[in-house]
Design an enzyme around this catalytic site. Structure first.
Site, PDB file in Angstrom:
ATOM      1  N   LEU A   1       0.763  -0.737  -0.471  1.00  0.00           N
ATOM      2  CA  LEU A   1       0.225   0.055   0.301  1.00  0.00           C
ATOM      3  C   LEU A   1       0.729   0.981   0.636  1.00  0.00           C
ATOM      4  CD1 LEU A   1      -2.864  -0.388   2.307  1.00  0.00           C
ATOM      5  CD2 LEU A   1      -3.099   0.220   0.033  1.00  0.00           C
ATOM      6  N   ASP A   2      -0.003   2.442  -0.475  1.00  0.00           N
ATOM      7  CA  ASP A   2       0.901   3.701  -0.832  1.00  0.00           C
ATOM      8  C   ASP A   2       1.487   4.089   0.697  1.00  0.00           C
ATOM      9  OD1 ASP A   2       2.169   3.210  -3.262  1.00  0.00           O
ATOM     10  OD2 ASP A   2       0.396   4.726  -3.960  1.00  0.00           O
TER      11      ASP A   2
END
Length: 305
Positions: free
Chosen positions: A46-47
């Site tokens: 996930l960013d």
């Protein structure tokens, strides 16, 4: 000789509800430290500014990571209409703007272009490798990068809400390798108004749901205690979408040594992927062929006999 990694031989899955402001690797490192685990990894980056489900595997459960990585995932995200950024999210610099704001009907009609088998170009600021280097590093150095389009399966893309003229809330269910930022960018271009991701949350990944996630405050509070182990899900939680077969003690020994062995099952076809257990303990994952499991991964667990 390589160094022996210190830590506990503990195996299982921990479902984190990741907050914004920390990398996926940072979460894994915190979990490994809190559990004193020898080995840990996550199933799908996930960013840093994204939130939601980050499935972290410990010990032998890391061998089941590919089955979560390959599974469908669901995201809820807000698209900021009227602006494109160089990172395709709110962290980047605005590189194009538009006064056009499509109505709800136009947006819903356009979403259909992004469902099914599509070709998607990852963001320039992504971990995709170009000639051995990460795209984000090249982009930060000011180099122009050309990233080839990649296939992506999109199960569904629906509009959930319209906060105001500038923002639309969408839900995306897709397969492995999807970039939500690319969906927002390409949707904005298709609508003729530009767009980027303002907020992003992964609500489920394979069998793991954000409602079952724990937050990092809980991890910090229970770090290095016996109670923290109660947060773990079993290794087999990562195998719920794969058929289970059973085997005898003798077959389990063969499988753990990497050799094919007879298993007990029904309804499997030649070449199907499955996993074997013996007396309730996971033994191996592999392919079913003519009554035998041909192992590709074997589990080494303390309670295995």
């Amino acid at each position: 000789m390589g160094r022996t990694r210190k830590g506990r031989d503990i195996s299982g899955w921990l479902i984190i509800d990741k907050p914004a402001g920390i990398t996926s690797t940072g979460v894994v490192n915190k979990v490994r430290w809190a559990f004193g685990a020898k080995k840990a990894g996550h199933a799908g980056t996930l960013d840093p500014e994204a939130t939601g489900v980050l499935a972290v595997a410990l010990g032998e459960a890391t061998k089941t990571i590919p089955f979560i990585t390959d599974a469908l995932k669901c995201y809820e995200f807000t698209v900021r209409l009227g602006q494109a950024t160089n990172t395709d999210d709110a962290e980047g610099e605005v590189i194009a703007e538009s006064d056009l704001r499509p109505d709800d009907g136009t947006i819903k009609a356009t979403l259909g272009q992004f469902v099914g088998d599509i070709q998607q170009v990852p963001p320039k600021f992504s971990a995709v490798k170009i000639d051995g280097q990460r795209a984000y590093k090249l982009a930060r150095d000011g180099e122009e990068v050309e990233i080839a389009a990649r296939p992506l399966w999109v199960e569904s893309l629906i509009m959930l809400d319209r906060e105001d003229d500038d923002h639309v809330l969408l839900e995306l269910t897709c397969g492995k390798g999807g970039y939500v930022r690319s969906i927002a960018r390409d949707l904005g271009e298709a609508l003729g108004c530009q767009g980027h991701v303002r907020e992003l949350r992964r609500v489920w990944s394979g069998p793991f749901d954000v409602q079952d996630g724990v937050d990092l405050e809980q991890i910090d509070a229970l770090a290095k205690t016996r109670e923290i182990d109660d947060l773990l899900r079993p290794l087999t939680a990562g195998l719920v979408d794969i058929p289970e077969v059973t085997c005898s003690d003798e077959a389990a020994v063969k499988l753990r040594n990497g050799n094919p062995a007879m298993v007990i099952t029904s309804g499997l076809d030649y070449g199907d992927t499955c996993w074997a257990s013996c007396r309730g303990v996971p033994v191996a994952i592999g392919e079913f062929k003519s009554g035998e499991l041909h192992p590709s991964r074997v589990f080494v667990l303390p309670d295995a006999t």
